[in-house]
Design a protein around this motif. Structure first.
Motif, PDB file in Angstrom:
ATOM      1  N   SER A   1      55.517 -64.482 -48.553  1.00 15.30           N
ATOM      2  CA  SER A   1      56.844 -65.010 -48.313  1.00 15.30           C
ATOM      3  C   SER A   1      57.980 -64.117 -49.540  1.00 15.30           C
ATOM      4  CB  SER A   1      57.226 -66.443 -48.924  1.00 15.30           C
ATOM      5  OG  SER A   1      56.362 -67.472 -48.073  1.00 15.30           O
ATOM      6  N   GLU A   2      57.096 -63.444 -50.299  1.00 15.54           N
ATOM      7  CA  GLU A   2      57.900 -62.708 -51.475  1.00 15.54           C
ATOM      8  C   GLU A   2      57.825 -61.049 -51.360  1.00 15.54           C
ATOM      9  OE1 GLU A   2      57.644 -66.261 -54.535  1.00 15.54           O
ATOM     10  OE2 GLU A   2      56.350 -64.568 -54.975  1.00 15.54           O
ATOM     11  N   ILE A   3      56.843 -60.578 -50.706  1.00 11.15           N
ATOM     12  CA  ILE A   3      56.980 -59.098 -50.361  1.00 11.15           C
ATOM     13  C   ILE A   3      58.198 -58.999 -49.690  1.00 11.15           C
ATOM     14  CG2 ILE A   3      54.632 -58.805 -51.071  1.00 11.15           C
ATOM     15  CD1 ILE A   3      54.006 -58.617 -48.010  1.00 11.15           C
ATOM     16  N   ALA A   4      58.633 -57.444 -49.654  1.00  9.80           N
ATOM     17  CA  ALA A   4      59.879 -57.163 -48.896  1.00  9.80           C
ATOM     18  C   ALA A   4      59.218 -57.193 -47.440  1.00  9.80           C
ATOM     19  CB  ALA A   4      60.193 -55.727 -49.342  1.00  9.80           C
ATOM     20  N   ALA A   5      60.151 -57.792 -46.761  1.00  7.09           N
ATOM     21  CA  ALA A   5      59.665 -57.808 -45.211  1.00  7.09           C
ATOM     22  C   ALA A   5      59.680 -56.795 -44.279  1.00  7.09           C
ATOM     23  CB  ALA A   5      60.670 -58.942 -44.516  1.00  7.09           C
ATOM     24  N   ASP A   6      60.430 -55.958 -44.940  1.00  5.78           N
ATOM     25  CA  ASP A   6      60.505 -54.134 -44.258  1.00  5.78           C
ATOM     26  C   ASP A   6      59.325 -53.571 -44.600  1.00  5.78           C
ATOM     27  OD1 ASP A   6      61.315 -53.883 -46.726  1.00  5.78           O
ATOM     28  OD2 ASP A   6      63.314 -52.708 -46.121  1.00  5.78           O
ATOM     29  N   THR A   7      58.528 -53.956 -45.551  1.00  3.37           N
ATOM     30  CA  THR A   7      57.398 -53.171 -45.763  1.00  3.37           C
ATOM     31  C   THR A   7      55.925 -53.469 -45.192  1.00  3.37           C
ATOM     32  OG1 THR A   7      56.745 -54.614 -47.523  1.00  3.37           O
ATOM     33  CG2 THR A   7      58.386 -52.975 -48.109  1.00  3.37           C
ATOM     34  N   TYR A   8      56.024 -54.114 -44.186  1.00  2.00           N
ATOM     35  CA  TYR A   8      54.650 -54.576 -43.457  1.00  2.00           C
ATOM     36  C   TYR A   8      55.063 -55.008 -41.895  1.00  2.00           C
ATOM     37  CZ  TYR A   8      55.409 -59.452 -44.072  1.00  2.00           C
ATOM     38  OH  TYR A   8      55.900 -60.874 -44.076  1.00  2.00           O
ATOM     39  N   SER A   9      54.352 -54.928 -41.039  1.00  2.07           N
ATOM     40  CA  SER A   9      54.524 -55.470 -39.827  1.00  2.07           C
ATOM     41  C   SER A   9      53.527 -56.684 -39.223  1.00  2.07           C
ATOM     42  CB  SER A   9      54.361 -54.182 -38.794  1.00  2.07           C
ATOM     43  OG  SER A   9      52.835 -53.795 -38.716  1.00  2.07           O
ATOM     44  N   ARG A  10      52.618 -56.789 -39.954  1.00  3.16           N
ATOM     45  CA  ARG A  10      51.690 -58.056 -39.450  1.00  3.16           C
ATOM     46  C   ARG A  10      51.084 -58.476 -40.894  1.00  3.16           C
ATOM     47  NH1 ARG A  10      49.108 -60.489 -35.443  1.00  3.16           N
ATOM     48  NH2 ARG A  10      46.991 -61.113 -35.642  1.00  3.16           N
ATOM     49  N   TYR A  11      50.766 -59.695 -41.002  1.00  4.20           N
ATOM     50  CA  TYR A  11      49.963 -60.162 -42.242  1.00  4.20           C
ATOM     51  C   TYR A  11      49.361 -61.398 -41.688  1.00  4.20           C
ATOM     52  CZ  TYR A  11      49.936 -63.332 -46.374  1.00  4.20           C
ATOM     53  OH  TYR A  11      49.145 -64.053 -47.358  1.00  4.20           O
ATOM     54  N   VAL A  12      48.154 -61.471 -42.186  1.00  2.00           N
ATOM     55  CA  VAL A  12      47.136 -62.412 -42.113  1.00  2.00           C
ATOM     56  C   VAL A  12      46.561 -62.825 -43.419  1.00  2.00           C
ATOM     57  CG1 VAL A  12      44.989 -63.086 -40.874  1.00  2.00           C
ATOM     58  CG2 VAL A  12      46.223 -61.445 -39.908  1.00  2.00           C
TER      59      VAL A  12
ATOM     60  N   GLY B   1      61.588 -67.451 -42.031  1.00  2.00           N
ATOM     61  CA  GLY B   1      61.886 -66.830 -40.783  1.00  2.00           C
ATOM     62  C   GLY B   1      60.938 -65.758 -40.428  1.00  2.00           C
ATOM     63  N   ARG B   2      59.634 -65.984 -40.919  1.00  2.00           N
ATOM     64  CA  ARG B   2      58.546 -64.779 -40.699  1.00  2.00           C
ATOM     65  C   ARG B   2      57.424 -65.024 -39.969  1.00  2.00           C
ATOM     66  NH1 ARG B   2      57.883 -61.119 -46.323  1.00  2.00           N
ATOM     67  NH2 ARG B   2      59.960 -61.209 -47.432  1.00  2.00           N
ATOM     68  N   VAL B   3      57.918 -66.128 -39.048  1.00  2.00           N
ATOM     69  CA  VAL B   3      56.493 -66.663 -38.122  1.00  2.00           C
ATOM     70  C   VAL B   3      56.049 -65.462 -37.281  1.00  2.00           C
ATOM     71  CG1 VAL B   3      56.096 -68.310 -36.393  1.00  2.00           C
ATOM     72  CG2 VAL B   3      57.619 -69.105 -38.073  1.00  2.00           C
ATOM     73  N   ARG B   4      57.014 -64.723 -36.874  1.00  2.00           N
ATOM     74  CA  ARG B   4      56.374 -63.628 -35.977  1.00  2.00           C
ATOM     75  C   ARG B   4      55.471 -62.582 -36.620  1.00  2.00           C
ATOM     76  NH1 ARG B   4      61.532 -62.151 -31.814  1.00  2.00           N
ATOM     77  NH2 ARG B   4      61.700 -64.168 -30.776  1.00  2.00           N
ATOM     78  N   LYS B   5      55.554 -62.315 -37.639  1.00  2.00           N
ATOM     79  CA  LYS B   5      54.913 -61.396 -38.779  1.00  2.00           C
ATOM     80  C   LYS B   5      53.821 -62.064 -39.564  1.00  2.00           C
ATOM     81  CE  LYS B   5      57.139 -58.274 -40.577  1.00  2.00           C
ATOM     82  NZ  LYS B   5      58.102 -57.182 -41.405  1.00  2.00           N
ATOM     83  N   ASN B   6      53.816 -63.374 -39.866  1.00  2.00           N
ATOM     84  CA  ASN B   6      52.736 -63.997 -40.712  1.00  2.00           C
ATOM     85  C   ASN B   6      52.066 -64.813 -39.990  1.00  2.00           C
ATOM     86  OD1 ASN B   6      54.119 -62.409 -42.651  1.00  2.00           O
ATOM     87  ND2 ASN B   6      54.905 -64.365 -43.452  1.00  2.00           N
ATOM     88  N   ARG B   7      50.695 -64.826 -40.054  1.00  2.00           N
ATOM     89  CA  ARG B   7      49.814 -65.684 -39.576  1.00  2.00           C
ATOM     90  C   ARG B   7      48.771 -66.201 -40.835  1.00  2.00           C
ATOM     91  NH1 ARG B   7      44.844 -64.009 -35.311  1.00  2.00           N
ATOM     92  NH2 ARG B   7      44.252 -66.317 -34.605  1.00  2.00           N
ATOM     93  N   PHE B   8      48.351 -67.365 -40.714  1.00  2.00           N
ATOM     94  CA  PHE B   8      47.478 -68.093 -41.897  1.00  2.00           C
ATOM     95  C   PHE B   8      46.521 -68.801 -40.962  1.00  2.00           C
ATOM     96  CE2 PHE B   8      51.842 -67.741 -43.519  1.00  2.00           C
ATOM     97  CZ  PHE B   8      51.564 -67.419 -44.771  1.00  2.00           C
ATOM     98  N   LEU B   9      45.104 -68.689 -41.491  1.00  2.00           N
ATOM     99  CA  LEU B   9      43.971 -69.315 -41.070  1.00  2.00           C
ATOM    100  C   LEU B   9      42.971 -69.834 -42.112  1.00  2.00           C
ATOM    101  CD1 LEU B   9      42.782 -66.233 -38.675  1.00  2.00           C
ATOM    102  CD2 LEU B   9      43.897 -68.255 -37.971  1.00  2.00           C
ATOM    103  N   GLN B  10      42.548 -71.057 -41.827  1.00  2.00           N
ATOM    104  CA  GLN B  10      41.693 -71.661 -42.769  1.00  2.00           C
ATOM    105  C   GLN B  10      40.329 -71.004 -42.538  1.00  2.00           C
ATOM    106  OE1 GLN B  10      38.847 -74.089 -42.010  1.00  2.00           O
ATOM    107  NE2 GLN B  10      38.595 -73.699 -44.513  1.00  2.00           N
ATOM    108  N   SER B  11      39.833 -70.463 -43.337  1.00  2.00           N
ATOM    109  CA  SER B  11      38.470 -69.722 -43.399  1.00  2.00           C
ATOM    110  C   SER B  11      37.960 -69.721 -44.902  1.00  2.00           C
ATOM    111  CB  SER B  11      38.522 -68.697 -42.689  1.00  2.00           C
ATOM    112  OG  SER B  11      37.136 -68.301 -42.391  1.00  2.00           O
ATOM    113  N   ASP B  12      36.486 -69.493 -44.835  1.00  2.00           N
ATOM    114  CA  ASP B  12      35.626 -69.085 -46.039  1.00  2.00           C
ATOM    115  C   ASP B  12      35.884 -67.463 -46.282  1.00  2.00           C
ATOM    116  OD1 ASP B  12      34.106 -68.454 -48.251  1.00  2.00           O
ATOM    117  OD2 ASP B  12      32.872 -70.337 -47.870  1.00  2.00           O
ATOM    118  N   ILE B  13      36.558 -66.891 -47.295  1.00  2.00           N
ATOM    119  CA  ILE B  13      36.564 -65.421 -47.506  1.00  2.00           C
ATOM    120  C   ILE B  13      35.201 -64.971 -47.366  1.00  2.00           C
ATOM    121  CG2 ILE B  13      38.638 -65.482 -48.457  1.00  2.00           C
ATOM    122  CD1 ILE B  13      37.468 -64.631 -51.025  1.00  2.00           C
ATOM    123  N   LEU B  14      34.039 -65.499 -47.672  1.00  2.00           N
ATOM    124  CA  LEU B  14      32.825 -64.815 -47.712  1.00  2.00           C
ATOM    125  C   LEU B  14      32.062 -64.922 -46.352  1.00  2.00           C
ATOM    126  CD1 LEU B  14      31.082 -67.045 -50.690  1.00  2.00           C
ATOM    127  CD2 LEU B  14      31.292 -64.487 -50.700  1.00  2.00           C
TER     128      LEU B  14
END
Length: 209
Positions: free
Chosen positions: A73-84, A104-117
């Motif tokens: 939410s807080e990094i500059a929106a124009d510095t990346y194209s896709r975030y997971v 308003g970043r739904v098209r760029k940002n995606r969130f998933l529940q998972s264990d990082i390990l």
């Protein structure tokens, strides 16, 4: 009472790092639901943001342990194209999704529940970020985890790790990274204290992958 609280904090920390996936998921859900991590919901200007924006190069970001989605939410929106963003807590992921809809970043940002390990990305990334989440990986598993994720870095991609300080357990993590990987950039901050290290696999490992 204070002794009991300190004892629980020690047990809690051990369970969040070494407990079964189900136990860890339960603990993180409980804490996010009760607002324990509300202090991280709004962190504009965090020292790690300029590093993420610099090395993303308008590309893709994988955030391991994204919490309630502050980075997205807080990094500059124009510095990346896709975030997971990945987090073990369903509650945190739900909050992150709500925030990304609000900004308003739904098209760029995606969130998933998972264990990082155990999470297995479906693509490669320009930046793989661990913003304070690396503490909750058992120390003996950190190097293997990073090497596994290295295969999901693009050729010029980097890891970025942010820790709260550069001594004690954090110092040991930074030393491990410095020994096992090529450090691209490292900076230390005060008020509040933090260390950020940017690194990648050794060139020989990249060529052999």
């Amino acid at each position: 009472m204070k002794l009991a609280q300190r004892s629980w904090q020690v047990v809690r920390g051990k369970l969040q790092a070494y407990g079964t996936p189900g136990v860890r998921r339960y603990l993180w859900n409980h804490e996010f639901a009760r607002g324990r991590w509300q202090c991280l919901d709004c962190t504009p200007g965090d020292c790690v943001y300029s590093f993420v924006e610099k090395y993303a190069r308008q590309g893709s970001i994988l955030d391991l342990g994204c919490g309630s989605g502050s980075t997205a939410s807080e990094i500059a929106a124009d510095t990346y194209s896709r975030y997971v963003g990945i987090d073990i807590s369903d509650v945190a992921v739900g909050k992150a999704r709500a925030r990304t809809e609000q900004n308003g970043r739904v098209r760029k940002n995606r969130f998933l529940q998972s264990d990082i390990l155990t999470f297995a990305p479906a693509q490669q990334f320009d930046v793989i970020l661990l913003r304070d989440s690396i503490y909750y990986v058992p120390f003996t598993r950190i190097e293997a985890m990073l090497r596994r994720y290295a295969s999901f870095l693009k050729e010029s991609g980097v890891f970025i790790v942010r820790v709260l300080e550069w001594t004690g357990k954090c110092g040991a993590i930074l030393e491990l990274i410095g020994t096992s990987f090529d450090v691209v950039q490292r900076d230390y901050f005060e008020n509040p204290t933090a260390a950020v290290v940017v690194f990648r696999p050794h060139d020989a490992e990249v060529c052999g992958s």
